[in-house]
Scaffold this active site. Structure first.
Site, PDB file in Angstrom:
ATOM      1  N   THR A   1       0.858  -1.187   0.000  1.00  0.00           N
ATOM      2  CA  THR A   1       0.000   0.000   0.000  1.00  0.00           C
ATOM      3  C   THR A   1       0.896   1.239   0.000  1.00  0.00           C
ATOM      4  O   THR A   1       1.357   1.660  -1.041  1.00  0.00           O
ATOM      5  CB  THR A   1      -0.966  -0.001   1.205  1.00  0.00           C
ATOM      6  OG1 THR A   1      -0.228  -0.242   2.405  1.00  0.00           O
ATOM      7  CG2 THR A   1      -2.033  -1.077   1.034  1.00  0.00           C
TER       8      THR A   1
ATOM      9  N   GLU B   1       7.165   4.767   7.403  1.00  0.00           N
ATOM     10  CA  GLU B   1       6.719   5.996   6.749  1.00  0.00           C
ATOM     11  C   GLU B   1       7.531   7.201   7.221  1.00  0.00           C
ATOM     12  O   GLU B   1       7.608   7.495   8.411  1.00  0.00           O
ATOM     13  CB  GLU B   1       5.227   6.214   7.018  1.00  0.00           C
ATOM     14  CG  GLU B   1       4.360   5.192   6.307  1.00  0.00           C
ATOM     15  CD  GLU B   1       2.897   5.257   6.681  1.00  0.00           C
ATOM     16  OE1 GLU B   1       2.096   4.682   5.938  1.00  0.00           O
ATOM     17  OE2 GLU B   1       2.565   5.868   7.710  1.00  0.00           O
TER      18      GLU B   1
ATOM     19  N   THR C   1       1.025  -3.135  11.115  1.00  0.00           N
ATOM     20  CA  THR C   1       0.143  -3.183   9.960  1.00  0.00           C
ATOM     21  C   THR C   1       0.916  -3.904   8.943  1.00  0.00           C
ATOM     22  O   THR C   1       1.678  -3.324   8.211  1.00  0.00           O
ATOM     23  CB  THR C   1      -0.221  -1.864   9.367  1.00  0.00           C
ATOM     24  OG1 THR C   1      -1.350  -1.397  10.024  1.00  0.00           O
ATOM     25  CG2 THR C   1      -0.722  -1.967   7.956  1.00  0.00           C
TER      26      THR C   1
ATOM     27  N   LYS D   1       4.213  -7.076   3.622  1.00  0.00           N
ATOM     28  CA  LYS D   1       4.004  -5.661   3.334  1.00  0.00           C
ATOM     29  C   LYS D   1       3.824  -4.917   4.638  1.00  0.00           C
ATOM     30  O   LYS D   1       3.412  -5.485   5.653  1.00  0.00           O
ATOM     31  CB  LYS D   1       2.800  -5.439   2.421  1.00  0.00           C
ATOM     32  CG  LYS D   1       1.441  -5.823   2.990  1.00  0.00           C
ATOM     33  CD  LYS D   1       0.755  -4.830   3.913  1.00  0.00           C
ATOM     34  CE  LYS D   1       0.698  -3.441   3.329  1.00  0.00           C
ATOM     35  NZ  LYS D   1       0.099  -2.481   4.335  1.00  0.00           N
TER      36      LYS D   1
END
EC number: 2.3.1.35
Length: 481
Positions: free
Chosen positions: A225, A349, A262, A251
Site C-alpha cells: 500500500t 513511513e 500493519t 508488506k
C-alpha cells in the site's frame, strides 16, 4: 561482567532497476527515500493481459534484506522458492486505474500444513476472523488470496459475506474446499472489498500463477500500500542433512506496532512438519520478528501472517519441537521472518534509517525483548535519532519504564561502538562522533545500532523501529486509513 557487544552486521542492500527508470542507480534511490520518502512514487500503466509478471514486479523496487548470519544461503524466489508453490500478482481494479497491481495469490500443489498469526486488535477485520475459523477447521491449506486497496475491517456482516463469496469463487476455480483457501486484506479501514472487480479478476489471477521468480515478485508488489519497496526473501539450508527452502513476502510501512504490525505476510517452506509443531514454530518466529517491530505505535485491524509447509523437500518429518531438526527449521524460519520484519521497519513511513535495539543480560529472552520493544517504540528516542542527537537519557528512560525489573547500576548503553553509559552512570564521550554516526545512517538510510545490557542474565532480545521525521506526520495527515 556486563556484555553489550554489537552483533554481526547483516547483508548489503540490493535494488533492481525501476520500471522505466533504468538510469536511477541504487544510491539515488536511497537518497530519494531518505530525503522525502513518500514523495517518491513510481506508477506505471496498469498491467494488461499481455504484460509480463516481471514488468509488474518493477512498479516499485525491492527492499534491502537484512538476514542474520547463519547456516543458510540467500536465494532468489521469495514465496515460490520452496517446492510446490506458485504465485501471481495482477491489477484487478481494486486500486485506482493506473496504479500498482492489487491482487495476489499464492498456491501450493499439495495440502500444505498451515499456521497463522493474527492481530490482537479487538476490531479485527473480516478476513482475520475468517482465517482464524478456517484454521480451526482445517490443519492444511492450498491457497492464500491477498487484496490491496480495501481493508474490509469494521464492515460488519456484509464484509464477512464478501470474504465468503470471494473465497468460494476462488475455491471453485482451483477445485478446492473453501476452508483450504485463506485470505488477507489491506487498505482503508471501513471499506469493503470491491467484490465485483475481485471476482471478475480471479480467472486471470489463477491463469497467471507461476513457480517463477517473477511470479513471486509480482505477488510481493501487489500486496503493498504505502510501502515504497516490496519485501520478499528466500533462503536454502539443511534440515537433518536434506536441503530445504524457506521463503516469504510481507508488506507494511505504517501502523506498525507489536503485537504484529500493519503488516501482511505469507511464508512458505518445503520442509515436512506436523501441524502442532508447525503452529508452535510459527508463533515463536512471529514473536521474534513481526512482534518486535514498531514504527508508530498503532496496531492494525488486519495483521496476518500465514505460513504453509508443503513437505516436498524429502526432509525428515518433524514431530517434536525439541528435536535437532526442529531447531534447524526454527532458525531458518526466524531468519526469514526477521529479514522481512526489519525490511518493514526500514521502510517506515517518513523514516531515514532503521533502528536496531539489542538487549542482553536479562533474566529471559522474553524480558530482554520487552525492554528492546520499549526503546524501539519510544517517540523520544525515535525523534532523537532523527535529530542526530545521541540522547542516552531517553534510551535509559525507555528501558526503565518497560516494566522489567533490573538494577540501574547494571545499565550499560552503547550507540554503535560508542559507549554512552556504564554501571548506570553517563560517561564522557565524543558527542560529535556520536552525532556523525547518526547522521551517516540517515544519509544512506542505514542502520542505527543501540546496545543495552541490564545485568548478567542469559536472556537477550532485539527489536526494530525507525526514526520519527516530519514526513511521517505529513504522510499520515494526507492519507486516509
Amino acid at each position: 561482567m556486563h556484555t553489550c557487544a554489537p552483533p554481526h552486521h547483516f547483508s548489503s542492500l540490493k535494488f533492481p532497476e525501476l520500471h522505466g527508470s533504468s538510469k536511477l542507480n541504487n544510491l539515488q534511490v536511497l537518497r530519494s527515500f531518505g530525503l522525502s520518502k513518500r514523495s517518491f512514487k513510481v506508477f506505471a500503466v496498469a498491467a494488461s493481459s499481455s504484460s509480463s509478471m516481471s514488468e509488474a514486479s518493477n512498479y516499485i523496487p525491492a527492499a534491502p534484506i537484512f538476514l542474520p548470519e547463519g547456516p543458510w544461503q540467500q536465494i532468489p524466489g521469495g514465496v515460490t522458492a520452496a517446492k510446490g508453490f506458485k504465485a501471481a500478482g495482477i491489477y484487478g481494479g481494486l486500486r485506482a486505474k493506473g496504479e500498482k497491481p492489487d491482487l495476489a495469490l499464492v498456491t501450493c500443489d499439495v495440502d500444505a500444513t498451515a499456521a497463522g498469526a493474527f492481530t490482537t486488535n479487538m476490531v479485527a477485520a473480516a478476513p482475520v476472523l475468517y482465517c482464524k475459523n478456517a484454521l480451526d477447521i482445517s490443519k492444511t491449506a492450498r491457497a492464500v488470496l491477498i487484496n490491496a486497496g480495501q481493508a474490509n475491517a469494521a464492515t460488519g456482516d456484509a464484509g464477512y459475506q464478501d470474504v465468503l463469496e470471494s473465497v468460494g469463487a476462488l475455491a471453485m476455480l482451483l477445485k478446492l474446499k473453501p476452508e483450504e483457501v485463506l485470505i488477507e486484506s489491506t487498505g482503508i479501514i471501513g471499506q469493503r472489498i470491491k467484490k465485483g472487480a475481485l471476482l471478475n479478476s480471479l480467472p486471470k489471477l489463477v491463469n497467471s500463477l507461476s513457480p517463477s521468480i517473477e511470479g513471486a515478485g509480482s505477488a510481493a508488489v501487489a500486496i503493498t500500500t504505502t510501502d515504497l519497496v516490496s519485501k520478499s526473501v528466500a533462503i536454502e539450508s539443511q534440515v537433518g542433512g536434506t536441503n530445504i527452502k524457506v521463503g516469504g513476502m510481507a508488506k507494511g510501512s505504517g501502523m506498525i506496532h507489536p503485537n504484529m504490525a500493519t503488516m501482511l505476510g505469507v511464508i512458505t517452506t518445503d520442509a515436512l512438519v506436523n501441524s502442532d509443531v508447525w503452529r508452535k514454530m510459527v508463533q515463536i518466529s512471529v514473536n521474534r520478528s513481526f512482534n518486535q517491530i514498531t514504527v508508530d505505535g498503532d496496531t492494525s485491524t488486519n495483521d496476518t501472517v500465514i505460513a504453509l509447509a508443503s513437505g516436498l523437500s524429502g526432509s525428515i518429518s518433524i514431530s517434536n519441537i525439541n528435536c535437532h531438526e526442529a531447531m534447524q527449521l526454527q532458525a531458518c524460519l526466524d531468519a526469514v521472518m526477521q529479514g522481512l520484519a526489519k525490511s518493514i521497519a526500514w521502510d517506515g513511513e517518513g523514516a531515514t534509517c532503521l533502528i536496531e535495539v539489542t538487549v542482553t543480560g536479562a533474566e529471559s529472552e522474553a524480558k530482554a525483548a520487552k525492554i528492546a520493544r520499549a526503546v524501539a517504540s519510544s517517540s523520544l528516542v525515535k525523534a532523537a535519532v532523527y535529530g542526530r542527537d545521541p540522547n542516552w537519557g531517553r534510551i535509559a528512560a525507555a528501558a526503565g519504564y518497560a516494566g522489567i525489573p533490573f538494577h540501574q547500576n547494571n545499565l550499560r548503553i552503547m550507540l554503535g561502538d560508542i559507549l554512552l553509559m556504564d554501571n548506570g552512570q553517563p560517561l564522557s564521550f565524543d558527542r560529535s562522533a556520536a552525532s556523525n554516526y547518526l547522521r551517516k545512517a540517515g544519509e544512506i538510510h542505514g542502520t542505527v545500532g543501540i546496545y543495552i545490557s541490564v545485568g548478567d542474565g542469559p536472556g537477550s532480545g532485539q527489536a526494530w523501529g525507525c526514526d520519527l521525521s516530519y514526513d511521517y506526520v505529513k504522510i499520515n495527515a494526507e492519507y486516509t486509513t
